[in-house]
Design a protein around this motif. Structure first.
Motif, PDB file in Angstrom:
ATOM      1  N   LEU A 184       0.825  -1.206   0.000  1.00 49.06           N
ATOM      2  CA  LEU A 184       0.000   0.000   0.000  1.00 49.06           C
ATOM      3  C   LEU A 184       0.859   1.255   0.000  1.00 49.06           C
ATOM      4  CD1 LEU A 184      -2.490  -1.163   2.774  1.00 49.06           C
ATOM      5  CD2 LEU A 184      -2.932  -1.126   0.312  1.00 49.06           C
ATOM      6  N   GLU A 185       0.324   2.339  -0.545  1.00 48.32           N
ATOM      7  CA  GLU A 185       0.998   3.636  -0.466  1.00 48.32           C
ATOM      8  C   GLU A 185       0.426   4.467   0.665  1.00 48.32           C
ATOM      9  OE1 GLU A 185       1.435   5.898  -4.036  1.00 48.32           O
ATOM     10  OE2 GLU A 185       1.759   4.092  -5.236  1.00 48.32           O
ATOM     11  N   LYS A 186      -0.906   4.465   0.780  1.00 49.20           N
ATOM     12  CA  LYS A 186      -1.586   5.278   1.787  1.00 49.20           C
ATOM     13  C   LYS A 186      -2.559   4.410   2.561  1.00 49.20           C
ATOM     14  CE  LYS A 186      -1.143   9.839  -0.006  1.00 49.20           C
ATOM     15  NZ  LYS A 186      -0.257  10.414   0.945  1.00 49.20           N
ATOM     16  N   ILE A 187      -2.771   4.775   3.822  1.00 53.34           N
ATOM     17  CA  ILE A 187      -3.803   4.172   4.646  1.00 53.34           C
ATOM     18  C   ILE A 187      -4.514   5.285   5.398  1.00 53.34           C
ATOM     19  CG2 ILE A 187      -2.817   1.863   4.859  1.00 53.34           C
ATOM     20  CD1 ILE A 187      -1.585   2.630   7.466  1.00 53.34           C
ATOM     21  N   PHE A 188      -5.591   4.953   6.059  1.00 56.32           N
ATOM     22  CA  PHE A 188      -6.422   5.952   6.716  1.00 56.32           C
ATOM     23  C   PHE A 188      -6.419   5.710   8.225  1.00 56.32           C
ATOM     24  CE2 PHE A 188      -7.753   5.391   2.390  1.00 56.32           C
ATOM     25  CZ  PHE A 188      -7.832   6.698   1.935  1.00 56.32           C
ATOM     26  N   SER A 229      -5.743   1.353  11.596  1.00 53.92           N
ATOM     27  CA  SER A 229      -5.634   1.898  10.249  1.00 53.92           C
ATOM     28  C   SER A 229      -6.551   1.134   9.306  1.00 53.92           C
ATOM     29  CB  SER A 229      -4.189   1.845   9.758  1.00 53.92           C
ATOM     30  OG  SER A 229      -3.731   0.510   9.734  1.00 53.92           O
ATOM     31  N   PHE A 230      -6.948   1.811   8.246  1.00 57.45           N
ATOM     32  CA  PHE A 230      -7.901   1.262   7.292  1.00 57.45           C
ATOM     33  C   PHE A 230      -7.361   1.381   5.879  1.00 57.45           C
ATOM     34  CE2 PHE A 230     -10.229   2.454  11.009  1.00 57.45           C
ATOM     35  CZ  PHE A 230     -11.232   1.503  11.132  1.00 57.45           C
ATOM     36  N   GLU A 255      -7.879  10.680   8.435  1.00 55.18           N
ATOM     37  CA  GLU A 255      -6.723  11.303   7.793  1.00 55.18           C
ATOM     38  C   GLU A 255      -6.011  10.268   6.929  1.00 55.18           C
ATOM     39  OE1 GLU A 255      -3.728  14.525   7.480  1.00 55.18           O
ATOM     40  OE2 GLU A 255      -5.877  14.365   7.740  1.00 55.18           O
ATOM     41  N   SER A 256      -5.770  10.599   5.679  1.00 62.76           N
ATOM     42  CA  SER A 256      -5.002   9.753   4.781  1.00 62.76           C
ATOM     43  C   SER A 256      -3.521  10.040   4.989  1.00 62.76           C
ATOM     44  CB  SER A 256      -5.395  10.071   3.333  1.00 62.76           C
ATOM     45  OG  SER A 256      -4.515   9.449   2.442  1.00 62.76           O
ATOM     46  N   VAL A 257      -2.744   8.991   5.228  1.00 65.15           N
ATOM     47  CA  VAL A 257      -1.303   9.173   5.437  1.00 65.15           C
ATOM     48  C   VAL A 257      -0.535   8.104   4.671  1.00 65.15           C
ATOM     49  CG1 VAL A 257      -1.523  10.248   7.716  1.00 65.15           C
ATOM     50  CG2 VAL A 257      -1.226   7.787   7.554  1.00 65.15           C
ATOM     51  N   SER A 258       0.689   8.413   4.381  1.00 65.84           N
ATOM     52  CA  SER A 258       1.589   7.465   3.757  1.00 65.84           C
ATOM     53  C   SER A 258       1.843   6.298   4.706  1.00 65.84           C
ATOM     54  CB  SER A 258       2.902   8.163   3.418  1.00 65.84           C
ATOM     55  OG  SER A 258       3.920   7.241   3.165  1.00 65.84           O
ATOM     56  N   VAL A 259       1.983   5.108   4.165  1.00 68.79           N
ATOM     57  CA  VAL A 259       2.338   3.944   4.980  1.00 68.79           C
ATOM     58  C   VAL A 259       3.656   4.208   5.706  1.00 68.79           C
ATOM     59  CG1 VAL A 259       3.030   1.516   4.864  1.00 68.79           C
ATOM     60  CG2 VAL A 259       1.021   2.301   3.605  1.00 68.79           C
ATOM     61  N   GLU A 301      -2.976  -2.265  13.501  1.00 68.98           N
ATOM     62  CA  GLU A 301      -4.173  -3.063  13.263  1.00 68.98           C
ATOM     63  C   GLU A 301      -4.730  -2.570  11.936  1.00 68.98           C
ATOM     64  OE1 GLU A 301      -8.664  -3.882  14.941  1.00 68.98           O
ATOM     65  OE2 GLU A 301      -7.181  -3.113  16.344  1.00 68.98           O
ATOM     66  N   LEU A 302      -4.622  -3.391  10.904  1.00 59.82           N
ATOM     67  CA  LEU A 302      -5.023  -2.995   9.559  1.00 59.82           C
ATOM     68  C   LEU A 302      -6.370  -3.619   9.222  1.00 59.82           C
ATOM     69  CD1 LEU A 302      -4.169  -1.486   6.969  1.00 59.82           C
ATOM     70  CD2 LEU A 302      -3.160  -3.644   6.191  1.00 59.82           C
TER      71      LEU A 302
END
Length: 179
Positions: free
Chosen positions: A20-24, A54-55, A79-83, A98-99
């Motif tokens: 992944l690049e981004k997670i929430f 994280s989602f 908030e969207s953030v970089s992994v 926790e994904l």
């Protein structure tokens, strides 16, 4: 063996994060000095563990933030953030991840422990009025994102630290099992 399943879960989370690049993330008081991330606590092989929730999907994160808001009477945002940001936070705090995958049902735990000090507006950890020896990580997700934007070897170092931290946790769990 359930403990082997825990190890498999850990390595699968790391593998998935690397895809992944981004997670929430669920964030309280975004952009404020008392900004805080929603975390979960659990026990694996009798070892306590804290994880950043994280989602993969923004929609699932928004649903969770509404559930959290209903339970806590606080209004978090997504908030969207970089992994890389999450890996950095994990490597510095000792927390895991926790994904929650797309479409996976997530419900808040029945017991919620609010860190009133972290959420108070006058915690003083950023403005320097109150010094503390706890070496708390006090950086907003936006500032951290900017810090990591240059990429390069620093990103690789963070990924290596995150993987090393997970390996240490696995070794501790194995030692605990042997005792």
């Amino acid at each position: 063996d359930d403990d082997d399943d825990d190890d498999d879960d850990e390595s699968s989370v790391t593998k998935r994060l690397n895809q992944l690049e981004k997670i929430f993330l669920i964030v309280f008081n975004l952009g404020e000095p008392n900004e805080a991330l929603y975390t979960t606590s659990s026990r694996h092989a009798d070892i306590p563990r804290n994880d950043f929730l994280s989602f993969v999907s923004m929609q699932d994160a928004i649903k969770a933030s509404v559930l959290i808001s209903d339970q806590t009477n606080l209004m978090p945002v997504v908030e969207s953030v970089s992994v890389d940001v999450v890996m950095f936070l994990c490597s510095r705090s000792g927390f895991g991840v926790e994904l929650v995958e797309v479409g996976e049902i997530w419900t808040p735990p029945s017991v919620v422990i609010e860190d009133e000090e972290a959420l108070s507006e006058d915690n003083g950890s950023i403005d320097g009025e109150k010094e503390d020896d706890n070496n708390e990580l006090a950086i907003s997700s936006a500032d951290l994102e900017k810090y990591l934007a240059d990429g390069g070897s620093f990103r690789e170092e963070i990924r290596e630290q995150f993987c090393a931290m997970e390996e240490e946790e696995e070794e501790e769990e194995e030692e605990e099992e042997e005792e």
